[in-house]
Design an enzyme around this catalytic site. Sequence first.
Site, short mmCIF file in Angstrom:
data_model
loop_
_atom_site.label_atom_id
_atom_site.label_comp_id
_atom_site.label_asym_id
_atom_site.label_seq_id
_atom_site.Cartn_x
_atom_site.Cartn_y
_atom_site.Cartn_z
CE LYS A 1 -7.15 1.02 3.76
NZ LYS A 1 -5.51 1.85 4.17
CG ASN B 1 2.16 1.49 4.45
OD1 ASN B 1 3.20 1.53 4.57
ND2 ASN B 1 1.55 1.62 3.75
CB CYS C 1 -3.79 -1.41 4.67
SG CYS C 1 -2.86 -1.26 6.14
CD GLU D 1 -2.14 0.78 2.68
OE1 GLU D 1 -1.74 0.75 3.88
OE2 GLU D 1 -3.26 1.61 3.06
CG ASN E 1 -4.52 3.93 0.38
OD1 ASN E 1 -4.19 2.92 -0.02
ND2 ASN E 1 -4.40 3.84 1.55
CD GLU F 1 -5.25 4.75 5.64
OE1 GLU F 1 -5.99 4.46 4.71
OE2 GLU F 1 -4.70 4.50 6.33
N1 CDT Z 1 -3.06 1.81 6.67
C1 CDT Z 1 -3.68 0.82 7.41
O1 CDT Z 1 -4.90 0.37 7.03
N2 CDT Z 1 -3.36 0.21 8.65
C2 CDT Z 1 -3.98 0.30 9.22
C3 CDT Z 1 -3.80 0.75 11.15
C4 CDT Z 1 -5.12 0.74 11.80
S1 CDT Z 1 -4.75 1.05 13.33
C5 CDT Z 1 -5.82 2.84 12.59
C6 CDT Z 1 -4.50 -1.59 9.52
O2 CDT Z 1 -5.59 -2.08 9.75
O3 CDT Z 1 -3.40 -1.87 10.08
#
Ligand code: CDT
Length: 314
Positions: free
Chosen positions: A129, A199, A174, A47, A112, A148
Amino acid sequence: MTRAVTIGAAQLGPVQRDHTREDVVDRLLALLRQGAEHGCALVVFPELALTTFFPRYHITDEAELDHWYETAMPGPETQPLFDEAARLGVGFSLGYAELQVDEATGERHRYNSQVLVERDGSVVGTYRKVHLPGHQEHEPWRPFQHLEKLYFEPGPDGFEVWRAFGGVVGMAICNDRRWSETYRVMGLLGVELICIGYNTPVHNPPAPEHDRLGEFHNHLVMQAGAYQNGTWVVGVAKAGDEEGVAMIGGSAIIAPSGEIAARCVTEGDELAVAVADLDMGASYRRSVFDFAAHRQTWAYARITEQTGAEPPPE
Ligand code: CDT
């Protein structure tokens, strides 16, 4: 019958704030070439692979924010990746921040996004996303932001699949991987392979009690999604210490059995390779997860009618 597709999970180590897109594309090209040496048909990147994970910063200046987005895919900096894919005959999937500007109306949309590219360098499809995590307002108490919900709109097209790489391929990004609905919608479209970039910070400020479980939850959700829908899942991290924020690795290629067929073991640039038989999911989809025979949609209405939980009164 087997439909074997050799897949590379191309994990990236950290991308720092001052790294240029050219720096990153050089790293992506090295991984793509490594994939070619291993006979990969498809290499999956993370991502927001082209830059540091900028939603960790509170950015108020629109021009400064624009810097993190691509207005075209391929664009000038990413074209070499498409050219090399076509030269090598290796397709890829790449996550990036997308800024759409309607020249006529001036309307702007930020997503995204993740693109899927075939072995001839042509774009198969773009996923935007759906499940945007984090928050919309600056929250100065956090050691780093997760904005985000401020910097992206949810993808308007939902979950889709495309015929590519000799099978039916879908994408998710993600946080999408934590939601069973993500996999099931694509399962209902006959998906055989889902490409997911991520990420994931080790530390989740609102719930630090989960921090020790990050890698476990990462595999838990993707293995369950694979098994329950009889599909291959490729989950690929941007990992390591990015601008002082530790991010999990654990990139993995997961079989429809739910087993991990290959995984990365570092937090740097690393390629994990597996030969995926796209026919392997069929035995799950015609037995325990024969949707047509066993699903009970009348019992699932709440899933689309309601978002938050509504427990009975005390
Ligand atoms: N990039 C992304 O979606 N990261 C989220 C972090 C969650 S905590 C706000 C994830 O689900 O891994």
